[in-house]
Scaffold this active site. Structure first.
Site, PDB file in Angstrom:
ATOM      1  N   ASP A  48      -6.315   8.683  10.405  1.00 26.35           N
ATOM      2  CA  ASP A  48      -5.045   8.294  11.023  1.00 26.35           C
ATOM      3  C   ASP A  48      -4.642   8.953  12.138  1.00 26.35           C
ATOM      4  OD1 ASP A  48      -3.781   6.504   8.839  1.00 26.35           O
ATOM      5  OD2 ASP A  48      -3.821   8.221   7.574  1.00 26.35           O
ATOM      6  N   GLU A  97       0.835  -1.089   0.097  1.00 24.73           N
ATOM      7  CA  GLU A  97       0.028   0.020   0.130  1.00 24.73           C
ATOM      8  C   GLU A  97       0.961   1.477  -0.009  1.00 24.73           C
ATOM      9  OE1 GLU A  97      -2.914   1.082   3.138  1.00 24.73           O
ATOM     10  OE2 GLU A  97      -3.234  -1.003   3.347  1.00 24.73           O
TER      11      GLU A  97
END
Lengths: 252, 401
Positions: A51, A40
């Site tokens: 995040d 990724e």
């Protein structure tokens, strides 16, 4: 499917281009050697709301360091033939380049698809047919807050893999939740492999991989990327070691 | 009694105003937003819910706010100018209209914890106030820089019983406070209600907050018709996220004879990099759960906004404004820091009304209007807040002698 041999997959997230393109290329190839099945490439964004502090800091530092979308194109060109590569980023990074243009480019560069945490099912509908036409996968997210009906809705058209969020929270931190029921719900409606992400590290990987087809690891790697006491080579060695340990743990 | 009405500018079922709006959030929040959407649909036109909201509007906020004929500035400009006095509301701005209604909705949903983001602290104070009133636990996210700039509001929030989280990420201002509030919300999605302070964020917030603030336009329309027997020629309001503007515009958008004018923060000038003009200088993109005009660079990274007024210092704008701009249903202009400061002094000395820096932008536009837009025209300016909070900053900026 081979039921005798366990073959759980490892998806490795790295903040792309941090600190530079060549480093990311070396790291990606080394991760592949260490047993990572999917890469990724994380696109740094100014406002990464899904995040936690670790990836958030890497995003910020990467941008301060001069990260441009061009970097991810260059990395992809060099690694996509060696390891299945996905672009992971917030929707604006893609939208701003034009979804059609960026899809064509992804295809050209050998990228497998997109992982976009702020593009839920409803908003993805207008783009799905274009992705499909280009044989690009848009990875669906399932969260522990989803009920059975929602899971059904979200996974009915799934390509590549399903990203199961391990807990109600942001990346790299959170309290473990019992995912047995939700894994059952997903498996009932989809044949697509299910990989669990968020909070997966050397200690948690084995436990988290229960009942799913693989794990997604991000913060545990990015933490090493942020460790200024290590040289570039030491970082690559350490991250690859963690990857190899996790791959072994989930398949033991 | 005020109850919102369906608008022809309502979004579709998934919250889209044309291409704008929507729900661009992590999947974890989707069930929460779908539930909120369903619950809001139940109360949107429900007499019982609105009876309760109206009770607090009247008895607690002090509504209706006056529509004041500002004779002195009217005489100077040759126009008839009315000020919609949202500055006289409890807590000093329009923000409380929204937090009262969202607080009641949170209670109805059985949520005992509320969170809010805040820039200058006005929305944080309004949320902390309502949390105290309704017995809710309250956490406010505020950028570290704003915490320092707005010490007094931080103390007010704490006095009201809220916890204030100083946000140290990114630019350490409103944008990052909102990021952090969203992260907290993702983590506590099951028991926490997010009281968003403006007509932005994922659906149903833009429509919901507009409905809550539309009390302003509802009152203003009735008041002007009573006082003047006709509709205004123009309605002017400042825009950060756009809630006070959306609130007053909403009841005039259907009237073809009325021009709605939104004023963005021109900062140090629209040709510099330091302004908050998302509509004038931005382009469509996704931030904080919605698609709208954004200040962004060529890679889609969000740029930092700038304004003398912390309430307008935001790189985005509510999606309905973006929609109205494209449809040319409202007009959008901008006012610099200096022009706003001049208007701040002007209104204070002419009318004895000290406006907030934000509202000063709307007031300042009066002086930039063309002669034909002023002469014998009837104009309403939404005075969204009072200037008390800006006194310390004003002292350092203005030399009054």
């Amino acid at each position: 499917m081979n039921n005798n041999k366990i073959d759980k997959k490892l998806v490795a997230y790295i903040t792309a281009g941090f600190p530079d393109v060549d480093f990311s290329v070396d790291l990606a190839l080394s991760l592949k050697e260490a047993g990572a099945d999917i890469l990724e490439l994380g696109i740094a964004f100014s406002d990464p709301v899904a995040d936690g502090p670790i990836i958030e800091e890497a995003n910020l530092k990467s941008l301060q360091n001069g990260f441009k979308m061009q970097d991810i194109f260059e990395i992809s060109k060099k690694v996509s033939c060696s390891i299945d590569t996905y672009w992971m980023g917030y929707f604006n990074s893609f939208y701003h380049k034009g979804i059609e243009d960026i899809s064509q480019l992804a295809k050209k560069l050998g990228v497998k698809g997109f992982i976009i945490p702020d593009l839920p099912h409803e908003e993805s509908v207008p783009y799905r047919s274009m992705f499909k036409k280009l044989d690009l996968n848009l990875v669906n997210f399932v969260a522990p807050t989803d009920d059975e009906a929602r899971v059904k809705e979200v996974v009915k058209q799934s390509d590549g893999f399903i990203y199961l969020v391990a807990y109600t929270g942001i990346t790299g931190q959170g309290v473990d939740e019992d995912l047995t029921k939700i894994i059952q719900d997903i498996k009932q409606d989809s044949q697509t492999p299910v990989y669990v992400g968020f909070g997966v590290n050397e200690k948690t990987a084995k436990e988290k991989s229960k009942g799913v087809d693989g794990v997604i690891v991000g913060s545990a790697f990015v933490k090493v990327l942020l460790d200024d006491s290590l040289s570039k080579i030491q970082k690559i060695t350490k991250i690859s070691q963690i990857a190899s340990n996790i791959k072994e743990a989930i398949n033991s | 009694m005020y109850v919102p009405k369906k608008s022809k500018f309502d979004p579709d079922d998934n919250g889209h105003f044309g291409i704008y709006g929507g729900r661009y959030v992590p999947e974890t929040l989707m069930p929460t937003l779908l539930e909120l959407d369903k619950e809001y649909a139940k109360v949107r036109f429900d007499k019982n819910f609105w009876e309760e909201v109206n009770y607090y509007f009247n008895e607690y906020v002090g509504r209706p706010s006056p529509l004041y004929y500002a004779k002195n500035i009217s005489d100077e400009l040759g126009a008839k100018i009315y000020l919609k006095r949202e500055d006289l509301n409890h807590t000093g701005a329009h923000k409380i209209n929204n937090t009262i209604a969202q607080g009641l909705l949170a209670k109805r949903l059985g949520k005992k914890k509320v969170i809010a983001e805040t820039g200058a602290g006005q929305h944080g104070v309004a949320t902390a106030t309502v949390a105290a009133l309704l017995g809710l636990e309250c956490d406010v996210f505020m950028g570290e820089i704003d915490v320092k700039r707005q010490e007094l509001n931080v103390f007010r929030m704490k006095l009201l019983g809220a916890r204030v989280h100083s946000v140290k990420s990114g630019s350490k201002t409103l944008k990052d406070a909102m990021n952090e509030a969203i992260r907290y919300w993702v983590t506590n999605a099951r028991d926490t209600f997010y009281i968003i302070g403006t007509v932005a964020g994922p659906h149903p917030y833009p429509m919901m907050v507009r409905d809550f603030q539309a009390i302003i336009g509802y009152e203003a329309k009735a008041q002007i018709l009573k006082k003047e027997g006709k509709l205004p020629d123009s309605v002017i309001a400042c825009i950060g996220g756009g809630s006070n503007a959306m609130g007053i515009f909403s009841h005039f958008l259907d009237e073809d004879s009325v021009t709605c004018i939104g004023i963005e923060a021109g900062g140090k000038g629209i040709d510099t990099q330091q302004h908050g003009c998302s509509l004038a200088k931005g382009s469509p993109g996704v931030l904080h759960g919605q698609m709208s005009y954004l200040l962004q660079d060529d890679d889609g990274q969000i740029k930092e906004a700038y304004s003398i007024s912390a309430g307008l210092d935001y790189p985005g704008i509510g999606p309905e404004h973006a929609f109205l701009k494209d449809l040319k249903k409202a007009r959008y202009e901008n006012i610099t820091d200096q022009e706003a400061l001049d208007a701040f002094v002007w209104l204070s000395q002419k009318e004895g009304i000290i406006p907030a820096f934000e509202s000063s932008h709307a007031v300042a536009y009066l002086k930039k209007m063309k002669k034909e837009e002023l002469e014998n025209k009837l104009i309403i300016v939404n005075l969204s807040g009072r200037g008390d909070k800006d006194m310390v900053q004003a002292q350092t900026l203005i030399d009054i002698d």
